[in-house]
Write a protein that holds these residues in place. Sequence first.
Motif, PDB file in Angstrom:
ATOM      1  N   TYR A   1       1.827  -6.323  -1.289  1.00 48.49           N
ATOM      2  CA  TYR A   1       2.332  -6.452   0.078  1.00 48.49           C
ATOM      3  C   TYR A   1       2.233  -5.130   0.834  1.00 48.49           C
ATOM      4  O   TYR A   1       1.706  -5.077   1.962  1.00 48.49           O
ATOM      5  CB  TYR A   1       3.781  -6.938   0.043  1.00 48.49           C
ATOM      6  CG  TYR A   1       4.443  -7.000   1.400  1.00 48.49           C
ATOM      7  CD1 TYR A   1       4.187  -8.061   2.271  1.00 48.49           C
ATOM      8  CD2 TYR A   1       5.319  -5.995   1.817  1.00 48.49           C
ATOM      9  CE1 TYR A   1       4.784  -8.114   3.522  1.00 48.49           C
ATOM     10  CE2 TYR A   1       5.922  -6.041   3.064  1.00 48.49           C
ATOM     11  CZ  TYR A   1       5.657  -7.103   3.915  1.00 48.49           C
ATOM     12  OH  TYR A   1       6.244  -7.141   5.153  1.00 48.49           O
ATOM     13  N   PHE A   2       2.731  -4.062   0.237  1.00 50.64           N
ATOM     14  CA  PHE A   2       2.715  -2.760   0.912  1.00 50.64           C
ATOM     15  C   PHE A   2       1.313  -2.129   0.916  1.00 50.64           C
ATOM     16  O   PHE A   2       1.071  -1.188   1.664  1.00 50.64           O
ATOM     17  CB  PHE A   2       3.713  -1.806   0.257  1.00 50.64           C
ATOM     18  CG  PHE A   2       5.144  -2.191   0.477  1.00 50.64           C
ATOM     19  CD1 PHE A   2       5.687  -2.207   1.756  1.00 50.64           C
ATOM     20  CD2 PHE A   2       5.959  -2.561  -0.586  1.00 50.64           C
ATOM     21  CE1 PHE A   2       7.010  -2.566   1.972  1.00 50.64           C
ATOM     22  CE2 PHE A   2       7.282  -2.921  -0.382  1.00 50.64           C
ATOM     23  CZ  PHE A   2       7.809  -2.935   0.898  1.00 50.64           C
ATOM     24  N   GLY A   3       0.431  -2.652   0.087  1.00 45.19           N
ATOM     25  CA  GLY A   3      -0.950  -2.175   0.081  1.00 45.19           C
ATOM     26  C   GLY A   3      -1.843  -2.939   1.031  1.00 45.19           C
ATOM     27  O   GLY A   3      -3.071  -2.863   0.921  1.00 45.19           O
ATOM     28  N   GLY A   4      -1.237  -3.687   1.952  1.00 49.63           N
ATOM     29  CA  GLY A   4      -2.025  -4.422   2.929  1.00 49.63           C
ATOM     30  C   GLY A   4      -2.782  -5.585   2.334  1.00 49.63           C
ATOM     31  O   GLY A   4      -3.887  -5.921   2.786  1.00 49.63           O
TER      32      GLY A   4
ATOM     33  N   ILE B   1       4.742   3.219  -2.199  1.00 52.15           N
ATOM     34  CA  ILE B   1       5.870   2.700  -1.423  1.00 52.15           C
ATOM     35  C   ILE B   1       6.830   1.935  -2.331  1.00 52.15           C
ATOM     36  O   ILE B   1       8.061   2.058  -2.224  1.00 52.15           O
ATOM     37  CB  ILE B   1       5.360   1.806  -0.275  1.00 52.15           C
ATOM     38  CG1 ILE B   1       4.567   2.644   0.739  1.00 52.15           C
ATOM     39  CG2 ILE B   1       6.532   1.105   0.418  1.00 52.15           C
ATOM     40  CD1 ILE B   1       3.930   1.829   1.853  1.00 52.15           C
ATOM     41  N   THR B   2       6.276   1.144  -3.248  1.00 50.11           N
ATOM     42  CA  THR B   2       7.121   0.404  -4.196  1.00 50.11           C
ATOM     43  C   THR B   2       7.958   1.366  -5.029  1.00 50.11           C
ATOM     44  O   THR B   2       9.171   1.164  -5.218  1.00 50.11           O
ATOM     45  CB  THR B   2       6.243  -0.465  -5.111  1.00 50.11           C
ATOM     46  OG1 THR B   2       5.489  -1.385  -4.308  1.00 50.11           O
ATOM     47  CG2 THR B   2       7.095  -1.244  -6.098  1.00 50.11           C
ATOM     48  N   MET B   3       7.334   2.434  -5.529  1.00 53.27           N
ATOM     49  CA  MET B   3       8.057   3.420  -6.322  1.00 53.27           C
ATOM     50  C   MET B   3       9.120   4.108  -5.473  1.00 53.27           C
ATOM     51  O   MET B   3      10.222   4.409  -5.969  1.00 53.27           O
ATOM     52  CB  MET B   3       7.076   4.452  -6.881  1.00 53.27           C
ATOM     53  CG  MET B   3       7.689   5.469  -7.855  1.00 53.27           C
ATOM     54  SD  MET B   3       8.127   4.754  -9.447  1.00 53.27           S
ATOM     55  CE  MET B   3       9.908   4.750  -9.373  1.00 53.27           C
ATOM     56  N   SER B   4       8.827   4.345  -4.199  1.00 54.72           N
ATOM     57  CA  SER B   4       9.800   4.975  -3.298  1.00 54.72           C
ATOM     58  C   SER B   4      11.046   4.109  -3.149  1.00 54.72           C
ATOM     59  O   SER B   4      12.178   4.611  -3.186  1.00 54.72           O
ATOM     60  CB  SER B   4       9.171   5.212  -1.914  1.00 54.72           C
ATOM     61  OG  SER B   4       8.042   6.049  -2.006  1.00 54.72           O
ATOM     62  N   ILE B   5      10.832   2.805  -3.001  1.00 60.86           N
ATOM     63  CA  ILE B   5      11.967   1.883  -2.867  1.00 60.86           C
ATOM     64  C   ILE B   5      12.809   1.900  -4.142  1.00 60.86           C
ATOM     65  O   ILE B   5      14.043   2.003  -4.095  1.00 60.86           O
ATOM     66  CB  ILE B   5      11.460   0.459  -2.557  1.00 60.86           C
ATOM     67  CG1 ILE B   5      10.791   0.431  -1.179  1.00 60.86           C
ATOM     68  CG2 ILE B   5      12.604  -0.549  -2.626  1.00 60.86           C
ATOM     69  CD1 ILE B   5      10.086  -0.872  -0.872  1.00 60.86           C
ATOM     70  N   TYR B   6      12.134   1.801  -5.284  1.00 57.71           N
ATOM     71  CA  TYR B   6      12.859   1.821  -6.558  1.00 57.71           C
ATOM     72  C   TYR B   6      13.643   3.117  -6.727  1.00 57.71           C
ATOM     73  O   TYR B   6      14.795   3.110  -7.195  1.00 57.71           O
ATOM     74  CB  TYR B   6      11.874   1.678  -7.719  1.00 57.71           C
ATOM     75  CG  TYR B   6      11.230   0.316  -7.862  1.00 57.71           C
ATOM     76  CD1 TYR B   6      11.733  -0.804  -7.195  1.00 57.71           C
ATOM     77  CD2 TYR B   6      10.114   0.133  -8.678  1.00 57.71           C
ATOM     78  CE1 TYR B   6      11.140  -2.045  -7.333  1.00 57.71           C
ATOM     79  CE2 TYR B   6       9.525  -1.120  -8.830  1.00 57.71           C
ATOM     80  CZ  TYR B   6      10.032  -2.198  -8.149  1.00 57.71           C
ATOM     81  OH  TYR B   6       9.449  -3.426  -8.300  1.00 57.71           O
TER      82      TYR B   6
END
Length: 533
Positions: free
Chosen positions: A170-173, A184-189
Amino acid sequence: MAKLSWRERIGYGLGDAGFNFYWAIIGSYLIFFYTDIFGISAAAAATMVTITKIVDAFTDPAMGAIADKTKTRWGKFRPYLLFGTLPMMGAGLLTMTTPDLDEGSKLIWAYATYMILMLTYTVLNMPYNSLSAVLTADPQERNTLNSTRFFFAYFTGIIVGAATPDLAEYFGGGDRYNPIGWQITMSIYAVVASILFVITFATTRERIAPPVEQTSEPLKDLKTLLTCKPWIIIFILAMVIMTTFTLRGSSATYYFKYFVERPDLLGAFVGLQVLGLMIGAMSASTLTRYIDKVKLLMMLMGIVSVLCFVFAFVPKPQALGVVDVNESNQTQLQADDLLGEPHQAGDTYTWTRYDKVFWIIKNRVELPETRAQLDIQNLENETLSVIRTRADGSQLDSAHWPPELILMFVLSMLISLALGPKAPITWAMYADVADYNEWKTGRRATGMTFAATTFSQKMGSAAGSAIMLSVLAALGYQANQVQSNASLDGIVYMQTLAPGIFAFIAIIALFFYDLTGDKLEVIQKELAERQQA
């Protein structure tokens, strides 16, 4: 001997949920990230992770000594959860960063960032583990505390395992292989984990401290542990059981790809394993009210051993059902092979493509051809099935599982349920050993006790990986090819017999462990009297 409130139990448990936002993505996806997104060879990535894991194991005793020496108004262990969160967040983001470098430089970057991540993980996780031993000395409270902890840990593991690929896409377009999506996924985690660490800091209280006159002597504490019989036994136990976990986890991919030939079911298999572990962990505090934890652990390891031996005799499914297609060249599929029934006059077929299989089928898309034979070309990483509509109007769907597959999942779930209480029980036993050492020697070295034990767990994890790779190499394993009978047998035994043997070894080790309920009660009473004096 404090009775902990649910606020404190949950607050402590949320800390392990935070750690698993890092640990689950490392355990499930880091190799894939390094090979398929960053562009490091599989062999180099596997070597790097193994070497880093061994190096990381040796940092545990050092961190244990530092934590034992720490003195603040917040206690010995809680401050690390507050001040270590930002460095760990930064290390996590750097690990998922993919600079444009040549292959050799990429490997150096991966080594450096992953080692920093594991170092910062140890700086937080080692004090967190030790914290459970100083919140209360009540053995049953410790069991409940650790059951709560591992419920949150496994629950987070399920979330990260299921959500990470979709979030990255999703965040990779829409591109699962876009590094931005993973960052971005790692940032959220990392943000969520940091908030949970602060909650743990704010909701817990250290109540047990070393004797006032005790000075910091790490080498003396380590020497004392090396002559402590209960600690030596639990050191061996931790290594053996972690080897069991690692063998089950690392061999599952090979087992479903080459023996079962249903790699699409791997997510469901692993997910249900984690669910079983979570349910088992939550039952530990109830079970230990009626059965001494050492006897209970022996019974559970016996169940694991027997079930693993039974698992070894489950045959290969006769009908494959859903099939995973990874080849880029021309491929021909036969409906008879997937359905396990011959073609009958008047039958029609509908070929379907599965999308995003995890536990349940989220979406099924029909393919245009409706013959019993499907010719496909340049179709990569797709999961296909076929539905037959018989002449009498009834339907036969290849997604219906054959009985062999059902038996595999049932046995795996039962093994996980039996293994689940292991984690909270053994962590409570580590705290008991810290109490025993203080009772026997007059010195309390909580951090060193837990550090040396997690060292054995990491070594057990490395041993499990090494055993798995060594057996495959010795039996002639060839990646992405039809395996020889010897190689296939080795894969099956690593998933079934080998964990059963190691579970049996754990039972033998437990025969020599004598910190049972009555003895612990005497120890706790005498320690309380010393504190009052």
